[in-house]
Design a protein around this motif. Structure first.
Motif, short mmCIF file in Angstrom:
data_model
loop_
_atom_site.label_atom_id
_atom_site.label_comp_id
_atom_site.label_asym_id
_atom_site.label_seq_id
_atom_site.Cartn_x
_atom_site.Cartn_y
_atom_site.Cartn_z
N VAL A 10 24.15 52.84 50.24
CA VAL A 10 24.80 52.80 51.55
C VAL A 10 23.75 52.40 52.57
N PHE A 11 24.16 51.65 53.59
CA PHE A 11 23.27 51.21 54.65
C PHE A 11 23.92 51.59 55.97
N LEU A 12 23.25 52.44 56.74
CA LEU A 12 23.76 52.90 58.03
C LEU A 12 23.09 52.15 59.17
N SER A 13 23.89 51.55 60.04
CA SER A 13 23.38 50.81 61.19
C SER A 13 23.74 51.54 62.48
N PRO A 14 22.79 51.65 63.40
CA PRO A 14 23.10 52.27 64.69
C PRO A 14 23.80 51.28 65.61
N ALA A 15 24.25 51.79 66.73
CA ALA A 15 24.79 50.94 67.79
C ALA A 15 23.66 50.06 68.34
N ALA A 16 23.99 49.13 69.22
CA ALA A 16 22.99 48.23 69.79
C ALA A 16 21.94 49.00 70.60
N GLY A 30 32.34 52.43 61.96
CA GLY A 30 32.94 51.12 61.74
C GLY A 30 32.35 50.51 60.49
N GLN A 31 32.85 49.38 60.11
CA GLN A 31 32.36 48.71 58.91
C GLN A 31 31.18 47.80 59.25
N ASP A 32 31.24 46.60 58.80
CA ASP A 32 30.13 45.66 58.91
C ASP A 32 30.20 44.87 60.21
N ASP A 41 30.06 48.18 75.86
CA ASP A 41 28.76 48.79 75.56
C ASP A 41 28.76 49.31 74.12
N SER A 42 27.60 49.23 73.51
CA SER A 42 27.40 49.73 72.16
C SER A 42 26.19 50.65 72.20
N ARG A 43 26.45 51.97 72.11
CA ARG A 43 25.33 52.91 72.21
C ARG A 43 25.62 54.18 71.42
N ILE A 44 24.53 54.86 71.08
CA ILE A 44 24.59 56.19 70.46
C ILE A 44 23.24 56.85 70.70
N SER A 45 23.26 58.16 70.80
CA SER A 45 22.00 58.88 70.99
C SER A 45 21.28 59.01 69.65
N LEU A 46 19.97 59.16 69.71
CA LEU A 46 19.19 59.41 68.49
C LEU A 46 19.72 60.65 67.78
N GLU A 47 20.08 61.65 68.57
CA GLU A 47 20.55 62.91 68.02
C GLU A 47 21.87 62.75 67.26
N ASP A 48 22.81 62.01 67.84
CA ASP A 48 24.09 61.80 67.16
C ASP A 48 23.97 60.82 66.01
N HIS A 63 30.56 53.90 50.07
CA HIS A 63 29.92 53.61 48.79
C HIS A 63 29.76 52.10 48.66
N ARG A 64 28.55 51.69 48.37
CA ARG A 64 28.23 50.27 48.19
C ARG A 64 28.67 49.44 49.38
N GLN A 65 28.32 49.94 50.57
CA GLN A 65 28.69 49.20 51.77
C GLN A 65 27.80 49.59 52.95
N ARG A 66 27.83 48.76 53.95
CA ARG A 66 27.16 49.02 55.21
C ARG A 66 28.20 49.58 56.17
N PHE A 67 27.79 50.55 56.98
CA PHE A 67 28.66 51.02 58.06
C PHE A 67 27.82 51.27 59.30
N THR A 68 28.48 51.34 60.42
CA THR A 68 27.79 51.52 61.69
C THR A 68 28.40 52.69 62.45
N VAL A 69 27.61 53.25 63.35
CA VAL A 69 28.09 54.36 64.18
C VAL A 69 27.80 54.08 65.65
N ALA A 70 28.68 54.55 66.51
CA ALA A 70 28.52 54.40 67.96
C ALA A 70 29.50 55.36 68.63
N TYR A 71 29.39 55.46 69.95
CA TYR A 71 30.37 56.24 70.70
C TYR A 71 31.60 55.42 70.93
#
Length: 71
Positions: A10-16, A30-32, A41-48, A63-71
């Motif tokens: 799995v590969f986790l990407s942060p917001a911009a 979100g997905q890829d 805006d695309s943001r997330i705190s280090l803590e979250d 599983h076997r995918q990249r996903f991203t997180v943001a507010y």
């Protein structure tokens, strides 16, 4: 990695914008693609971002995918 069939990766990407702030425990996944809010805006705190990472380790949903997180 996308063609790998034996390893469950799995590969986790942060917001911009990954910024120090307070932990809220709230985030969207979100997905890829880059997640943005209603203002574009695309943001997330280090803590979250850390919370999202630990949530995935403790309860894997990707599983076997990249996903991203943001507010």
């Amino acid at each position: 990695m996308r063609n790998e069939r034996e390893l469950d990766w799995v590969f986790l990407s942060p917001a911009a914008m990954l910024v120090p702030s307070e932990r809220t425990g709230l985030y969207r996944t979100g997905q890829d693609h880059l997640l943005t809010d209603g203002q574009g805006d695309s943001r997330i705190s280090l803590e979250d971002f850390a919370v999202a990472m630990l949530d995935e380790v403790e309860t894997p949903k990707h599983h076997r995918q990249r996903f991203t997180v943001a507010y």
